[in-house]
Design a protein around this motif. Structure first.
Motif, mmCIF file in Angstrom:
data_model
loop_
_atom_site.group_PDB
_atom_site.id
_atom_site.type_symbol
_atom_site.label_atom_id
_atom_site.label_comp_id
_atom_site.label_asym_id
_atom_site.label_seq_id
_atom_site.Cartn_x
_atom_site.Cartn_y
_atom_site.Cartn_z
ATOM 1 N N ASP A 82 0.834 -1.203 0.000
ATOM 2 C CA ASP A 82 0.000 0.000 0.000
ATOM 3 C C ASP A 82 0.871 1.256 0.000
ATOM 4 O OD1 ASP A 82 -2.235 -1.596 -0.007
ATOM 5 O OD2 ASP A 82 -2.655 -1.367 2.134
ATOM 6 N N PHE A 83 1.920 1.248 0.809
ATOM 7 C CA PHE A 83 2.836 2.379 0.875
ATOM 8 C C PHE A 83 3.533 2.597 -0.468
ATOM 9 C CE2 PHE A 83 3.604 3.755 5.362
ATOM 10 C CZ PHE A 83 3.916 5.076 5.083
ATOM 11 N N ALA A 84 3.823 1.499 -1.157
ATOM 12 C CA ALA A 84 4.574 1.588 -2.415
ATOM 13 C C ALA A 84 3.849 2.431 -3.451
ATOM 14 C CB ALA A 84 4.842 0.191 -2.965
ATOM 15 N N ASP A 85 2.524 2.423 -3.433
ATOM 16 C CA ASP A 85 1.773 3.253 -4.379
ATOM 17 C C ASP A 85 2.077 4.735 -4.159
ATOM 18 O OD1 ASP A 85 0.621 0.939 -5.346
ATOM 19 O OD2 ASP A 85 -1.266 1.206 -4.274
ATOM 20 N N GLY A 86 2.136 5.142 -2.890
ATOM 21 C CA GLY A 86 2.434 6.533 -2.595
ATOM 22 C C GLY A 86 3.863 6.906 -2.950
ATOM 23 N N ILE A 87 4.809 6.039 -2.603
ATOM 24 C CA ILE A 87 6.216 6.315 -2.917
ATOM 25 C C ILE A 87 6.413 6.391 -4.422
ATOM 26 C CG2 ILE A 87 8.546 5.360 -2.784
ATOM 27 C CD1 ILE A 87 7.712 4.180 -0.027
ATOM 28 N N ALA A 88 5.785 5.465 -5.163
ATOM 29 C CA ALA A 88 5.878 5.494 -6.622
ATOM 30 C C ALA A 88 5.269 6.772 -7.185
ATOM 31 C CB ALA A 88 5.184 4.269 -7.208
ATOM 32 N N SER A 89 4.218 7.271 -6.555
ATOM 33 C CA SER A 89 3.594 8.515 -7.008
ATOM 34 C C SER A 89 4.534 9.701 -6.820
ATOM 35 C CB SER A 89 2.291 8.759 -6.239
ATOM 36 O OG SER A 89 1.357 7.734 -6.478
ATOM 37 N N LEU A 90 5.235 9.729 -5.701
ATOM 38 C CA LEU A 90 6.213 10.787 -5.465
ATOM 39 C C LEU A 90 7.336 10.715 -6.506
ATOM 40 C CD1 LEU A 90 7.125 13.132 -3.645
ATOM 41 C CD2 LEU A 90 8.242 11.440 -2.157
ATOM 42 N N SER A 102 8.421 13.527 -9.351
ATOM 43 C CA SER A 102 9.794 14.008 -9.409
ATOM 44 C C SER A 102 10.418 13.787 -10.779
ATOM 45 C CB SER A 102 10.628 13.305 -8.333
ATOM 46 O OG SER A 102 10.142 13.643 -7.045
ATOM 47 N N LEU A 103 9.902 12.814 -11.524
ATOM 48 C CA LEU A 103 10.391 12.560 -12.885
ATOM 49 C C LEU A 103 9.482 13.172 -13.944
ATOM 50 C CD1 LEU A 103 11.538 8.840 -12.468
ATOM 51 C CD2 LEU A 103 13.003 10.868 -12.703
ATOM 52 N N TYR A 151 8.573 1.465 -18.481
ATOM 53 C CA TYR A 151 7.628 0.531 -17.885
ATOM 54 C C TYR A 151 7.558 0.660 -16.365
ATOM 55 C CZ TYR A 151 7.434 -2.102 -22.312
ATOM 56 O OH TYR A 151 7.250 -2.485 -23.612
ATOM 57 N N SER A 152 8.698 0.920 -15.717
ATOM 58 C CA SER A 152 8.699 0.981 -14.251
ATOM 59 C C SER A 152 7.831 2.114 -13.732
ATOM 60 C CB SER A 152 10.124 1.133 -13.719
ATOM 61 O OG SER A 152 10.730 2.308 -14.232
ATOM 62 N N LEU A 153 7.487 3.076 -14.608
ATOM 63 C CA LEU A 153 6.557 4.163 -14.255
ATOM 64 C C LEU A 153 5.175 3.873 -14.840
ATOM 65 C CD1 LEU A 153 8.894 7.224 -14.962
ATOM 66 C CD2 LEU A 153 8.531 6.037 -12.795
ATOM 67 N N ARG A 154 5.148 3.607 -16.124
ATOM 68 C CA ARG A 154 3.877 3.462 -16.830
ATOM 69 C C ARG A 154 3.083 2.247 -16.372
ATOM 70 N NH1 ARG A 154 3.973 1.819 -22.906
ATOM 71 N NH2 ARG A 154 6.139 2.468 -22.632
ATOM 72 N N CYS A 155 3.780 1.203 -15.955
ATOM 73 C CA CYS A 155 3.115 -0.062 -15.622
ATOM 74 C C CYS A 155 2.943 -0.270 -14.121
ATOM 75 C CB CYS A 155 3.893 -1.230 -16.218
ATOM 76 S SG CYS A 155 4.020 -1.189 -18.015
ATOM 77 N N ILE A 156 3.021 0.775 -13.331
ATOM 78 C CA ILE A 156 2.831 0.637 -11.884
ATOM 79 C C ILE A 156 1.485 -0.029 -11.561
ATOM 80 C CG2 ILE A 156 2.540 1.886 -9.704
ATOM 81 C CD1 ILE A 156 4.569 3.953 -10.836
ATOM 82 N N ILE A 196 10.738 -3.589 -9.120
ATOM 83 C CA ILE A 196 10.297 -2.430 -9.899
ATOM 84 C C ILE A 196 10.680 -1.130 -9.193
ATOM 85 C CG2 ILE A 196 7.947 -2.316 -8.935
ATOM 86 C CD1 ILE A 196 6.992 -1.665 -11.820
ATOM 87 N N SER A 197 10.725 -1.147 -7.872
ATOM 88 C CA SER A 197 11.165 0.026 -7.126
ATOM 89 C C SER A 197 12.622 0.356 -7.452
ATOM 90 C CB SER A 197 11.000 -0.208 -5.623
ATOM 91 O OG SER A 197 11.541 0.864 -4.877
ATOM 92 N N GLU A 198 13.472 -0.668 -7.510
ATOM 93 C CA GLU A 198 14.893 -0.426 -7.836
ATOM 94 C C GLU A 198 15.036 0.203 -9.212
ATOM 95 O OE1 GLU A 198 18.552 -0.912 -9.769
ATOM 96 O OE2 GLU A 198 16.854 -2.235 -10.248
ATOM 97 N N ARG A 199 14.185 -0.202 -10.162
ATOM 98 C CA ARG A 199 14.251 0.390 -11.497
ATOM 99 C C ARG A 199 13.845 1.864 -11.458
ATOM 100 N NH1 ARG A 199 17.587 -0.666 -14.589
ATOM 101 N NH2 ARG A 199 18.520 -0.831 -12.517
ATOM 102 N N ARG A 200 12.905 2.218 -10.601
ATOM 103 C CA ARG A 200 12.534 3.632 -10.464
ATOM 104 C C ARG A 200 13.664 4.417 -9.790
ATOM 105 N NH1 ARG A 200 7.264 1.280 -9.105
ATOM 106 N NH2 ARG A 200 7.724 1.573 -6.888
ATOM 107 N N ILE A 201 14.346 3.786 -8.819
ATOM 108 C CA ILE A 201 15.510 4.433 -8.204
ATOM 109 C C ILE A 201 16.555 4.762 -9.273
ATOM 110 C CG2 ILE A 201 17.465 4.096 -6.616
ATOM 111 C CD1 ILE A 201 15.529 2.250 -4.983
ATOM 112 N N GLU A 202 16.807 3.801 -10.154
ATOM 113 C CA GLU A 202 17.774 4.023 -11.236
ATOM 114 C C GLU A 202 17.371 5.219 -12.093
ATOM 115 O OE1 GLU A 202 20.942 3.199 -14.127
ATOM 116 O OE2 GLU A 202 20.636 3.099 -11.962
ATOM 117 N N ARG A 203 16.084 5.346 -12.366
ATOM 118 C CA ARG A 203 15.630 6.473 -13.193
ATOM 119 C C ARG A 203 15.761 7.794 -12.447
ATOM 120 N NH1 ARG A 203 14.142 4.008 -17.603
ATOM 121 N NH2 ARG A 203 13.878 6.003 -18.663
#
Length: 497
Positions: free
Chosen positions: A215-223, A227-228, A277-282, A348-355
């Motif tokens: 559940d938390f991951a949705d919010g972190i991914a949104s942030l 930022s991107l 994909y790591s953003l678009r496919c969340i 998928i979180s690690e891939r967003r970190i890379e971006r």
């Protein structure tokens, strides 16, 4: 007060017992069934009937008959001989939950034990007497024999227990809590250890914490998305209506709610046509993880209200049946599935970190450094995330496909469910750290973008991390910050939506 009857315990009630220290009692309506099953055991003994586990040996020794004068010794010997677990002790929440789940299973009324034994389990839980239980040594069939034997040792005044933060011999811990050890009668030692409560307790904790992290991951991914300067269009309802997985739709709705009012999100074609994909496919990935969590919840809800020992006592038909409800295969599959899902949440979180940190993939300062070149910024946090994700891939190898025969090949197929549950917990610990790194990196990126442009709800997430982790104006060690935010992800119940 939570009243247990073996049939209706819920995960919400478990959380109240574990985290709010709510007291537990046996439901009044369960007592008759407990007494009836015990009466049948005692009648079989008086009649001289040969019944497995009551007046026979165990496993391959089941053909050995035990005289009535030794049936008590049989139960104590069983507990002592089987208490040979190894490894670090289970955590306090898992130990408390093992006490609760074993009491609940016995309260179901098919185990043939005395009410006093169930009451002692509950008294240990309510008074905070927590047996020291090594976490390794269960095959996940014939029950979690080794772990549950260490639990049972304390009930008979042996073994060790934690009471008020200190480790004592079992008898001393009971005495300090005002409790008395019990002398086991026929069937009772076997009833205590022939069950799935070690893997079930570990599994429930893994599920609760995994659900919170997802559940938390949705919010972190949104942030991260903000930022991107992510593209909003893939999260709008029409895409998800034509692939109608409910969980996917729910995640997409949550992402839209998080970024509502953002001054950073873009529309298709404004900055770019498509995101990676790591953003678009969340929604597709996080939604699939939520599907796994629903599956695991269903299996755990059944298991925590099941009779899982052997033999089972059926007073209504005057039968004692040796079966296999102790076999942990349903939980082994569920825990392997959970481990795979949480691994993917970190992946998928690690891939967003890379971006976020890679200057070739964004228009932010390289590695989110205030002084790139002279300083490395958050470069190595991605290394750490990659290491944890790689470790999870090893841990996610399914335990449930393995089996090693035991008890002279009488017990020739086992589940390894306890191992699967332990691995799921290890994966979860790693995944929290990966999500913590993403949270820290996303907040750092938001500082460069202008945190005042964040949506109101993601601004709450930003403010939350900034109260605990300062903006990185210069290079510093991030180990403490990562651990701090991982701990927040484990315990925080902040309603950001």
């Amino acid at each position: 007060m939570i009243h247990i009857d073996g049939n209706s315990l819920t995960l919400c009630e478990i959380e109240r017992v574990l985290y709010d220290k709510e007291q537990v009692a046996v439901a009044e309506e369960a007592i008759k069934g407990i007494l009836d099953a015990r009466s049948l055991v005692e009648r079989k003994l008086k009649e001289g009937k040969i019944v497995y586990g009551i007046n026979t040996g165990f496993g391959k020794l089941s053909e050995t008959t035990i005289s009535n004068e030794h049936v008590r010794d049989l139960q104590v010997n069983l507990i002592r001989s089987h208490a040979c677990g190894v490894g670090e002790p289970f955590s306090e929440p898992i130990t408390r939950l093992m006490l609760l789940l074993r009491a609940n299973a016995l309260a179901k009324g098919y185990s043939g034990i005395r009410m006093e034994l169930i009451q002692l389990l509950i008294d240990c839980l309510n008074h905070g007497v927590h047996p020291v239980i090594p976490s390794k040594g269960s095959l996940g069939a014939s029950g979690d024999l080794a772990p549950l034997s260490h639990l049972a040792l304390v009930l008979i005044g042996e073994g060790e227990a934690i009471y008020q933060g200190r480790r004592y011999p079992g008898m001393v811990a009971l005495q300090k809590a005002g409790l008395k050890a019990i002398e086991l009668e026929a069937k009772e030692g076997l009833a205590l250890i022939n069950g799935t409560q070690a893997m079930a307790a570990s599994g429930v904790i893994a599920y609760i914490e995994g659900k919170r992290l997802a559940d938390f991951a949705d919010g972190i991914a949104s942030l991260t998305l903000e930022s991107l300067r992510g593209v909003l269009d893939p999260f709008l309802p029409m895409t998800h209506e034509v692939r109608p997985f409910k969980e996917q739709q729910d995640v997409a709705k949550r992402i839209c709610a998080y970024v509502d009012g953002s001054g950073l999100m873009t529309r298709q074609g404004e900055v770019r046509i498509q995101d990676a994909y790591s953003l678009r496919c969340i929604p597709q990935v996080h939604g699939a993880i939520q599907q796994v969590l629903s599956y695991v919840e269903d299996k755990l809800t059944i298991e925590i209200n099941a009779a899982t020992d052997n033999p089972l006592i059926f007073p209504e038909t005057d039968q004692v049946i040796s079966g296999g409800n102790f076999h942990g295969q349903p939980l082994a599959f569920a825990m392997d599935f959970l481990g795979i899902a949480i691994s993917e949440l970190a992946n998928i979180s690690e891939r967003r970190i890379e971006r976020l940190v890679n200057p070739q993939l964004n228009d932010l300062p390289p590695f989110l450094s205030a002084n790139p070149g002279l300083e490395s910024g958050l470069m190595i946090t991605q290394y750490v995330a990659a290491s944890l994700v790689s470790e999870n891939k090893v841990l996610a190898h399914p335990s449930s496909v393995d089996s090693i025969p035991s008890s002279a090949n009488q017990e020739d197929h086992v589940s390894m469910g306890a191992t699967a549950a332990r691995h799921a917990l290890s994966i979860l610990e790693n995944a929290r750290k990966v999500l913590a790194i993403e949270w820290i990196c996303a907040a750092q990126a938001a500082d460069f973008r202008g945190m005042e442009k964040l949506a109101p709800k993601t601004r709450k997430l930003y403010d939350y991390v900034r109260k605990r982790v300062a903006y990185a104006a210069s290079d510093r060690s991030f180990s403490f910050d990562i651990d701090k935010m991982a701990n927040e992800l484990k315990h925080c119940r902040e309603p950001f939506l």
